[in-house]
Design a protein around this motif. Structure first.
Motif: not given
Lengths: 309, 353
Positions: A258-259, A252, A248-249, A254, A164-165, A262, A92
């Motif tokens: 974001e990790q 979205s 990032e959250q 990745p 998204f990415w 989460n 990531r």
């Protein structure tokens, strides 16, 4: 210089050990164990505990943990079965690094320009406009700004993808959201440094010699004003790191941020601890590099007994 | 005098004794009558704070910030009582109403006419009379009441954190600088280590363990937050303690405590106020940030951060929930930053650029 670097290095290691210990003992105080399942018989629980070393005394676990951390072994995720935290970080970090680098680049360039314009056109409409932009950039929380961008540019105007990415255009909105704070900070510093430099005698001398106005600003002004900017690149990198958590959250993306969020939501403690340590190490390393760099660029600063004033 | 005479017996008493005459006014005469008004200070002396206030008043941005802060604090205290709705009063029949304000509902472009983003008058559809100034949320709670209730809690956390930072930072910094030497050395080494710790990470870790709540969030912020204040105060005290007025006070018999509290800290009031002014928006941001990543206050208590976070979930259909809370949190941050900047210029005109 060597002595200074060594002492800073010592602090670095000590601080990191402190954070590692803090994470370990804080996680120890959390109630329950990962194998607190009624379906497990006592014997099975014992085997599991043995396998993960949870039956050993806390002190033993602590030193094992420190040893593992030092070789980059950060444990196994609860959420993603059997995947090591190190692998997750590795997968990531790339996305976050790209996002961070883009935001830093954009912020530095825009902020620098804004600051230079404000200083050269001191106390004019342009100066005030630039400073209003800077105050807004500093004040509006990054998640609010990101949310507004996403809503207006993504949802209402539909100019850019909402989330998204999957390519460069997906990175534009997150980059702008992150860059706003960097731009604002740089603009303010650049402006005050430029004003400082432009008031110096050697600028008057250059003007008196008949050097072109813009050449003076370019060669004497901007170059000298840029030196102290190095000191704030460290704190800015850190703010970008925390900024990625929310940006990032929202989009979205990745990335590591974001990790992390989460993992907090799913109580994935090994990942939380691992990413915490990783962020801390980055943070400490950035501050260290900036300190050393500043010492090299500007030899006037005190090198012994703490470089930063 | 008595002991001197006893010790050196050869001294004659009248040789050293001062005449017993009282000093009366008729012994003196004014030398030059003409100059008698020269030394009179014609204007009232201006204090340090008064002087700074005068400079602050000239700074338009700072005054705008100050007025906004006063308005926001007033609304945070009084806002929830301005209508009859309770902050935790749920009513699913009136959920997700757009904002509607008396009088302003007739101004078309403001969007305060009770119509949703498709132009439908939700108040008519749901058969609701009365006004919800900021609309209602997905549980039918009045957003106006909730936003100000949340602002109150956010400000409370921020002020509390700033106050604790101030107490710890000022005490630590002044002790470290005043006693110097070994004490300073040890205390500075501790700070040096703490500076290297990423604040937000530690705050997140602590909240994970402590469980989110007003007290735990405040404490987590204070644990790392005081360091900045301590460093600034240390610098100030180091600068001040070598000055003559401190020596004079010490010569007159002032003790350490008196010197620190009556002389050194009051003379550092400028940097203390400035640092506090910047601590408050940082604390508001941190609290909102924690809510955003899921470590904020738990319902029914809501802060601005949790309200912003709730608003995000419905941003596409009901943007009003996010708008009002975002505007207010941004306004608070902007006003404190403007005031802080203005104060910095006002307290230290030399630094002004």
């Amino acid at each position: 210089m060597t002595r200074y670097i060594l002492s800073r290095l010592g602090y670095m290691i000590f601080t990191f050990l402190l954070i590692a210990s803090l994470t370990f003992f804080l996680m120890q105080t959390l109630p329950g164990s990962p194998f607190n399942d009624e379906r497990l018989s006592e014997a099975q629980e014992k085997i599991l505990n043995q396998r993960y070393g949870l039956d050993e005394p806390v002190a033993m676990q602590y030193f094992k943990y420190l040893g593992n951390v030092l070789v980059g072994e950060l444990g196994v995720s609860f959420q993603f079965d059997g995947r090591s935290v190190t692998t997750i970080i590795g997968e990531r970090i790339g996305v976050s690094a790209i996002l961070g680098a883009q935001a830093m680049g954009l912020g530095l360039v825009l902020g620098g320009l804004l600051g230079i314009i404000a200083a050269v056109r001191h106390n004019t409409f342009m100066d005030y406009t630039a400073m209003i932009i800077a105050v807004l950039g500093l004040s509006i929380p990054n998640f609010v700004f990101a949310g507004l961008l996403q809503y207006w540019v993504g949802v209402r105007l539909q100019w850019l993808p909402v989330a998204f990415w999957q390519g460069f255009e997906y990175s534009i909105l997150p980059t702008i959201s992150l860059a706003a704070f960097v731009m604002a900070t740089i603009a303010r510093y650049m402006r005050s440094e430029m004003l400082d430099v432009l008031g110096q005698d050697y600028i008057t001398t250059a003007h008196a010699k008949g050097v072109d106005r813009w050449k003076v600003i370019r060669k004497h002004g901007i170059r000298n004003a840029m030196i102290p900017i190095i000191t704030i690149v460290g704190p800015l990198t850190v703010s970008l790191m925390t900024g990625t958590l929310v940006v990032e959250q929202i989009f979205s993306v990745p990335g590591l941020g974001e990790q992390f969020v989460n993992s907090i939501l799913t109580n994935d403690y090994p990942v939380i601890m691992g990413v915490t340590l990783f962020f801390s190490l980055l943070f400490i390393a950035v501050i260290f590099v900036v300190d050393i760099l500043y010492g090299i660029v500007d030899p006037r600063i005190r090198l012994s007994g703490g470089g930063r004033n | 005098m008595e002991s001197l005479i006893q010790e050196f017996g050869f001294l004659e008493v009248d040789e050293i004794s001062i005449p017993e005459q009282k000093l009366t006014d008729d012994l003196f005469e004014v030398e030059r009558q003409l100059d008698k008004d020269v030394e009179v200070i014609s204007q009232k002396p201006v204090s340090y704070l008064g002087d700074s206030w005068k400079r602050l008043k000239k700074n338009r941005g700072a005054i705008i910030g100050l007025v906004l802060i006063i308005i926001i604090i007033f609304l945070a205290l009084a806002g929830p009582y301005m209508n009859s709705h309770e902050f935790d009063e749920q009513n699913l029949k009136i959920s997700n109403l757009p904002p509607k304000v008396p009088a302003l509902e007739h101004v078309p472009f403001l969007g305060l006419d009770g119509k949703d983003i498709e132009g439908q008058d939700t108040y008519a559809v749901k058969n609701v009379d009365g006004y919800y100034w900021f609309g209602t949320d997905n549980l039918g709670r009045d957003v106006w009441t909730r936003v100000w209730e949340g602002t109150r809690i956010s400000l409370y956390i921020a002020f509390l954190a700033a106050l604790l930072d101030l107490l710890i930072g000022v005490t630590y910094g002044s002790i470290s600088a005043y006693y110097g030497g070994k004490i300073d050395n040890v205390m500075q080494r501790i700070i040096e280590v703490l500076i290297g710790v990423p604040n937000l990470i530690v705050i997140i870790l602590l909240i994970l363990v402590l469980q989110p709540g007003i007290v735990s969030i405040t404490l987590a912020m204070v644990i790392t937050g005081w360091v900045n204040m301590a460093r600034i105060i240390r610098g100030q005290v180091l600068k001040l303690k070598g000055q003559e007025f401190v020596l004079a006070s010490r010569t007159l018999g002032a003790g350490d405590t008196r010197l620190i509290w009556r002389h050194l800290i009051p003379n550092s009031i400028g940097p203390i106020i400035i640092t506090t002014m910047f601590t408050i928006p940082t604390a508001i941001f941190t609290e909102a940030f924690l809510s955003f990543i899921g470590l904020g206050l738990q319902p029914p208590i809501a802060s601005l951060g949790t309200i912003v976070n709730d608003g995000f979930e419905l941003i596409q259909i009901y943007p009003h929930m996010l708008m009002f809370s975002s505007i207010i949190i941004s306004l608070i941050m902007i006003s404190f930053n403007l005031l802080g900047d203005g104060l910095r210029d006002a307290f230290d005109p030399k630094m002004r650029k």
